[in-house]
Design an enzyme around this catalytic site. Structure first.
Site, PDB file in Angstrom:
ATOM      1  CE  LYS A  32      42.184 -19.433 -33.197  1.00 20.10           C
ATOM      2  NZ  LYS A  32      41.111 -18.950 -34.028  1.00 20.10           N
ATOM      3  CD  GLU A  71      38.147 -20.199 -26.537  1.00 16.88           C
ATOM      4  OE1 GLU A  71      37.251 -20.870 -27.101  1.00 16.88           O
ATOM      5  OE2 GLU A  71      38.653 -19.193 -27.031  1.00 16.88           O
ATOM      6  NE  ARG A 116      40.127 -13.013 -43.241  1.00 16.08           N
ATOM      7  CZ  ARG A 116      39.057 -13.752 -42.969  1.00 16.08           C
ATOM      8  NH1 ARG A 116      37.902 -13.483 -43.511  1.00 16.08           N
ATOM      9  NH2 ARG A 116      39.148 -14.784 -42.148  1.00 16.08           N
TER      10      ARG A 116
HETATM   11  P1  ADP Z   1      39.397 -20.807 -36.425  1.00  9.74           P
HETATM   12  O1  ADP Z   1      40.093 -19.493 -36.308  1.00  9.74           O
HETATM   13  O2  ADP Z   1      40.350 -21.972 -36.522  1.00  9.74           O
HETATM   14  O3  ADP Z   1      38.312 -20.828 -37.442  1.00  9.74           O
HETATM   15  P2  ADP Z   1      37.613 -20.185 -34.238  1.00  9.74           P
HETATM   16  O4  ADP Z   1      38.194 -19.779 -32.941  1.00  9.74           O
HETATM   17  O5  ADP Z   1      37.091 -19.116 -35.123  1.00  9.74           O
HETATM   18  O6  ADP Z   1      38.709 -21.064 -35.005  1.00  9.74           O
HETATM   19  O7  ADP Z   1      36.502 -21.261 -34.007  1.00  9.74           O
HETATM   20  C1  ADP Z   1      35.905 -21.949 -35.086  1.00  9.74           C
HETATM   21  C2  ADP Z   1      34.612 -22.595 -34.665  1.00  9.74           C
HETATM   22  O8  ADP Z   1      34.826 -23.492 -33.584  1.00  9.74           O
HETATM   23  C3  ADP Z   1      33.567 -21.634 -34.149  1.00  9.74           C
HETATM   24  O9  ADP Z   1      32.828 -21.062 -35.189  1.00  9.74           O
HETATM   25  C4  ADP Z   1      32.735 -22.546 -33.267  1.00  9.74           C
HETATM   26  O10 ADP Z   1      31.874 -23.319 -34.082  1.00  9.74           O
HETATM   27  C5  ADP Z   1      33.737 -23.484 -32.674  1.00  9.74           C
HETATM   28  N1  ADP Z   1      34.206 -22.995 -31.363  1.00  9.74           N
HETATM   29  C6  ADP Z   1      35.210 -22.131 -31.128  1.00  9.74           C
HETATM   30  N2  ADP Z   1      35.365 -21.898 -29.809  1.00  9.74           N
HETATM   31  C7  ADP Z   1      34.458 -22.640 -29.176  1.00  9.74           C
HETATM   32  C8  ADP Z   1      34.108 -22.859 -27.786  1.00  9.74           C
HETATM   33  N3  ADP Z   1      34.763 -22.267 -26.801  1.00  9.74           N
HETATM   34  N4  ADP Z   1      33.101 -23.704 -27.511  1.00  9.74           N
HETATM   35  C9  ADP Z   1      32.440 -24.338 -28.510  1.00  9.74           C
HETATM   36  N5  ADP Z   1      32.723 -24.206 -29.804  1.00  9.74           N
HETATM   37  C10 ADP Z   1      33.709 -23.363 -30.153  1.00  9.74           C
END
Ligand code: ADP
Length: 644
Positions: A116, A200, A296
């Protein structure tokens, strides 16, 4: 174009890929684990190779065995599906080293997006907006704490190798930071073997909106957005396309950013660029940030297919075979609205625990696209994801599509395992969701109402009872009538911890009344079909002592074994009584005979089954109170034992 491809996956995605590939005239090779020998994807394939034991690491993750299977069966290309090896750059390199085509992006593209933090840095350079935060290599807790304070609370700690919401922690107050960091790192270490994290800004009222992209290795197009905000613990539950409230301006901005992201890494094939969107003040072109790119095909790709008319697997195969992108950006457009609900075998009231079981019955209504990898009779095993199907609907407007989703879920029939069907149905009927007010916190806010277990009413219970009584489907209703008419008859059902007693009275071949919990339900057969209090009967499935009534997402009951009650009710165990009205088929006991506990004494035919009545204790047969062929009442004494 290839003439044979191997699909390195199982379940619904393997079936999904094969459906398109076989439709294009390609021969498909499946791989399977020992647990999946009889699985739907194996049956559907033109050839299949067993690659090892049930655990994924012993089969679906064995890249070498899968490549060997491809070479053995003459496949020229490997489709990875999603999960398993789909985002493993080492596997991609091994596939190519074996002279085969990987149907997907290059190893470098996967690596670029694999972590990431590196992905976010790359996107920043490509001019794609990213969530403000700390992406540095300095993982000293003290330093991370300073960075968090600079970003401003609340913050989100994320594992750089993360996925599936693992290694992620929301921290709302500075004093909680150190503890949360420790827990996120421990989780990341266990799940990914890499405990590096990034920090973040936490977006309040966030929406998850992702853009489907498709590249040919140089240029890319986007196929619009999907809204995946309906999540439970960061897991998607219902997805839709397009995103509610999306403006043309913002769609353009997000689409451009996603295409920039794909082109920055020379992306080839289907991919998804995930953005987090600040939903607190409506959708604004400056209110979205890159989260990650999934290199993917995604689980929720069908909603994009529904609104664009594009078959993404067909595109994957054509582009992997060297064709140009089938359509240009100008040729792509959105038609209507689509939803996808993920149907799982899970115990919702127990906290969404994955469930297992044999699917005694599985049926979907017409008018929905049900992507499934299991059939009636298949087992949901503990080895894999307990997904049963993805239920996908399309309609000209969001409102109509949502109604179709509600209806499609209500008409989906699953027996043999618990499911999240009622939960999905409650979501589809949620007023805020219907109004398009989606954000990732919706489910958690209304969880209690969404997971409330619907209770069956007397009509549903009556249908279950009549189905197991054998009266309803008697081949010659008059026989049933003659047999049952003079007597009332008890059926006992269990549901969870509740015992449900139903008193059934047969008034004629086409009329039965059923009393339960103080209510009386009139069942009448009209034109050969039963109606309960005037309304048509729901479909019912009966097997192995379980009855499922397919009304309101389905209600399952266990049929109480009358013999359990008989033996427990038999006091000193000396008197063997008929547990229900029926006919004595045979009497094995002889007066004066010495019997041991469990010995067969007589056989009673009732509820269309034969029931063997056994001695509840050791003793001597003192008296036989019935003869073969006799009709007996419930509670009638049949055999009396005495002490030896
Ligand atoms: P993973 O790869 O573990 O699934 P993601 O980075 O895709 O993690 O984030 C999963 C979920 O977490 C997102 O769909 C959102 O709902 C929440 N999320 C991620 N980043 C943030 C953020 N900066 N602020 C609020 N919610 C977040």
């Amino acid at each position: 174009m290839f003439d044979t491809i191997l699909i390195a996956n199982r379940g619904e995605i393997a079936c999904r890929v094969m459906r398109t590939a076989q439709g294009m005239g390609l021969r498909c090779v499946a791989v399977y684990s020992e647990a999946d020998a009889g699985a739907a994807h194996v049956q559907m394939a033109d050839a299949a190779v067993c690659v090892g034991g049930p655990a994924p690491r012993d089969s679906y993750l064995r890249g070498d065995a899968i490549i060997a299977a491809a070479l053995e069966t003459g496949a020229q290309a490997i489709h990875p599906g999603y999960g398993f090896l789909s985002e493993n750059p080492d596997f991609v390199e091994a596939v190519e080293a074996a002279g085969l085509t990987f149907i997907g992006p290059s190893a470098e593209a996967i690596r670029a997006m694999g972590l990431k933090d590196a992905a976010k840095r790359l996107m920043q350079e490509a001019g794609v907006p990213v969530v403000p935060g700390y992406l540095g290599a300095d993982q000293d807790p003290g330093h991370l704490e300073v960075e968090a304070a600079q970003i401003g609370y609340p913050v989100l700690i994320k594992a750089v190798a993360g996925g599936g919401g693992k290694g992620m922690r929301l921290v709302e107050r500075p004093e909680d930071f150190v503890d949360a960091l420790e827990r996120a790192k421990a989780e990341a270490r266990t799940a990914f073997g890499n405990d590096a994290v990034l920090i973040e800004k936490f977006i309040e009222k966030p929406r998850h909106i992702e853009v489907q992209v498709f590249g040919d290795g140089q240029a890319a197009v986007h196929l619009f957005e999907r809204d995946c905000s309906l999540q439970r613990r960061h897991q998607k539950v219902i997805e839709e396309a397009p995103a509610p409230g999306m403006t043309e301006e913002m769609r353009q901005a997000m689409g451009d950013a996603a295409v920039r992201a794909a082109e920055a890494i020379g992306y080839k094939g289907a991919g998804t660029v995930e953005f987090i969107v600040d939903g607190s003040e409506g959708l604004r072109p400056d209110g979205f940030w890159f989260m990650e790119m999934n290199t993917r095909l995604q689980v929720e790709h069908p909603v994009t297919e529904a609104i664009t008319g594009v078959d993404l697997v067909e595109w994957q195969l054509r582009v992997a075979a060297g064709e140009a992108l089938p359509l240009s950006q100008d040729e792509l457009s959105i038609e209507g609205h689509a939803f996808e609900a993920r149907l799982y075998a899970e115990d919702v009231p127990a906290g969404f625990l994955p469930a297992t079981g044999r699917l005694a019955h599985l049926a979907f209504p017409g008018g929905v696209r049900a992507d499934s990898g299991v059939r009636t009779g298949d087992v949901i095993s503990p080895f894999y994801d307990p997904m049963i199907a993805k239920v996908v609907v399309h309609g000209p407007t969001r409102d109509i599509a949502l109604r179709r989703l509600s209806q499609g879920l209500a008409q989906t029939q699953v027996a043999g395992t618990v499911t999240n069907l009622a939960f999905l149905g409650a979501l589809a009927g949620h007023a805020g969701f219907a109004a398009g007010e989606v954000d990732t916190g919706l489910i958690a806010r209304d969880l209690d109402a969404l997971v409330a277990v619907p209770e069956p009413d007397a009509r549903v219970i009556a249908q279950a009872a009549l189905a197991v009584s054998g009266v309803a489907e008697a081949a010659d209703p008059l026989t049933g009538f003659a047999l049952w008419q003079p007597r009332a008859h008890w059926i006992r059902l269990h549901r969870g911890d509740a015992d449900i007693a139903v008193r059934l009275r047969v008034h004629g071949p086409d009329r039965v009344t059923l009393e339960t919990g103080g209510a009386t339900v009139e069942a009448a057969r009209v034109g050969g079909l039963w109606r309960f209090d005037g309304a048509p009967a729901a479909d019912v499935h009966v097997a192995r002592g379980r009855v499922t009534v397919f009304e309101g997402y389905g209600f399952a009951f266990d049929v109480a074994d009358p013999l359990d009650r008989a033996s427990s009710a038999a006091g000193d165990g000396n008197l063997i009584e008929a547990p229900m009205p029926g006919r004595v088929v045979s009497v094995a006991a002889r007066v004066g005979a010495v019997v041991a506990k469990g010995d067969r004494l007589c056989v009673l035919e009732a509820m269309k089954m034969e029931h063997t009545l056994t001695a509840a204790r050791d003793g001597v047969v003192a008296e036989i109170l019935v003869s073969e062929g006799a009709q007996v009442e419930a509670g009638a004494a049949l055999v009396r034992l005495e002490e030896a």
